[in-house]
Design an enzyme around this catalytic site. Structure first.
Site, mmCIF file in Angstrom:
data_model
loop_
_atom_site.group_PDB
_atom_site.id
_atom_site.type_symbol
_atom_site.label_atom_id
_atom_site.label_comp_id
_atom_site.label_asym_id
_atom_site.label_seq_id
_atom_site.Cartn_x
_atom_site.Cartn_y
_atom_site.Cartn_z
ATOM 1 N N LYS A 151 48.170 44.959 31.653
ATOM 2 C CA LYS A 151 47.647 43.644 31.285
ATOM 3 C C LYS A 151 47.774 43.554 29.771
ATOM 4 C CE LYS A 151 43.499 40.944 30.579
ATOM 5 N NZ LYS A 151 42.082 40.694 30.876
ATOM 6 N N GLY A 178 34.635 35.967 28.403
ATOM 7 C CA GLY A 178 33.203 36.223 28.410
ATOM 8 C C GLY A 178 32.332 35.000 28.227
ATOM 9 N N ALA A 226 40.018 35.059 32.599
ATOM 10 C CA ALA A 226 39.023 34.770 31.557
ATOM 11 C C ALA A 226 38.356 33.415 31.713
ATOM 12 C CB ALA A 226 39.595 34.870 30.154
ATOM 13 N N GLY A 227 37.054 33.428 31.514
ATOM 14 C CA GLY A 227 36.262 32.203 31.474
ATOM 15 C C GLY A 227 35.483 31.896 32.728
ATOM 16 N N ALA A 279 35.660 39.537 35.136
ATOM 17 C CA ALA A 279 34.969 40.736 34.665
ATOM 18 C C ALA A 279 33.520 40.353 34.375
ATOM 19 C CB ALA A 279 35.649 41.320 33.433
#
Lengths: 62, 259
Positions: free
Chosen positions: B100, B161, B187-188, B209
């Site tokens: 990644k 995040g 992300a987000g 995550a």
């Protein structure tokens, strides 16, 4: 002589080789002066004064 | 019903789930295990960091036991050079040539430096890597990444995040329209409905995550994400109704009671 191991100065014997700093190759990788050294080449890698050595492994990450 | 999650094919390899999980923020290896068991992610991302003196790598042992594919990232790298070295170290340490690819250009927003990103991607593809780049939701950049040989494109929904979800759905659709490689929303995402939305917009997988690891109950949220991704994939395949300006009765007009 001195090397820099993960950012910290370290005194090592003249002629020291990589396995003396990284005895266990499992799950880790090593770069010397910004170049990856495969585990198979560690025994033959004689450290030089002021070598910058990075030893990394997997940690939590996104 | 789990039939929706047939996984996604990346560079000729089937990743068995469309939910991908980042481990950043999980506090114990036991939690890692329970979250992976609940979410059943197709792969799990890890970062590469300097070793400490804490001995054996418990995280790695846990993930190996779970049998889940590892996707090392280049998180924290700020130049193509740093990212390339980190990817090469990951390949050596973990025995995978998947990466990644992440090159951060701004510490406040954690938005990628797409110039360095494309450069690093080209170098790594030439070096034999399967490159999955984290990038802005920009169809032009996505095409550049595909041009240099990336196996997928991973646009952000909102900053890493932030949990703000997909702030510009049109941008994700634009990237979807621009490239035919797998698209992974990265992300987000803040909650399961946003993971479903990513799939409805045409993504092939979702990487979460923070939304799981920093939720109040990571195990329950991992399960919710698993179901959200499946629901979104099913809905995408089912074909939603068009939006209408006015109402349209769903009950028949004939046979109404008359008084």
């Amino acid at each position: 002589m001195h090397v820099i191991l993960n950012g910290q100065p370290l005194e090592v014997a003249d002629g020291a080789r990589l396995p003396s700093l990284v005895p266990d190759a499992r799950g880790v990788a090593v770069a010397v002066n910004g170049v990856v050294v495969c585990a198979g080449d560690w025994p033959a890698t004689v450290l030089q004064d002021n070598d910058r050595i990075e030893v990394v492994t997997a940690r939590q990450g996104g | 019903m789990d039939v929706a999650d047939l996984g996604v094919e990346i560079a000729g390899t089937r990743v068995p789930s469309r939910l991908w999980l980042g481990t950043g923020g999980l506090t114990s290896h036991d939690t890692v295990r329970r979250v992976v068991e609940a979410g059943r992610p197709g792969l799990v991302t890890v970062s590469m960091r300097r070793t400490s003196d804490t001995g054996a790598n418990g995280l790695l042992m846990t993930l190996r036991e779970l049998g889940v594919r590892l996707l090392p990232n280049t998180a924290g790298c700020r130049s193509a050079r740093e990212a390339v070295l980190t990817a090469q170290l990951a390949r050596e340490a973990l025995g995978t040539d998947w990466v990644k690819l992440e090159v951060i250009g701004d510490e406040l927003s954690l938005l990628p430096d797409v110039i360095e990103l494309v450069e690093a991607a080209a170098i790594l593809v030439d070096d034999g890597f399967t490159v999955l780049p984290y990038t802005t939701a920009d169809p032009v950049v996505a095409q550049r990444l595909v041009d240099v040989g990336c196996a997928a494109v991973m646009p952000l929904g909102s900053p890493i995040g932030s949990g703000r979800g997909i702030t510009d759905p049109y941008a994700i659709e634009s990237v979807r329209a621009a490239v035919s490689v797998p698209l992974v929303l990265d992300a987000g995402i803040g909650t399961a409905s946003e993971a479903a939305q990513a799939m409805e917009l045409g993504c092939d997988a979702v990487l979460v995550a923070t939304a799981v690891t920093r939720s109040e109950n990571p195990v329950a949220m991992a399960r919710a994400m698993h179901l959200g991704v499946q629901a979104g994939a099913l809905a995408r395949g089912a074909g939603r109704v068009p939006r209408r300006q006015q109402a349209r009765a769903s009950s028949p007009m004939q046979g109404r009671v008359k008084i």
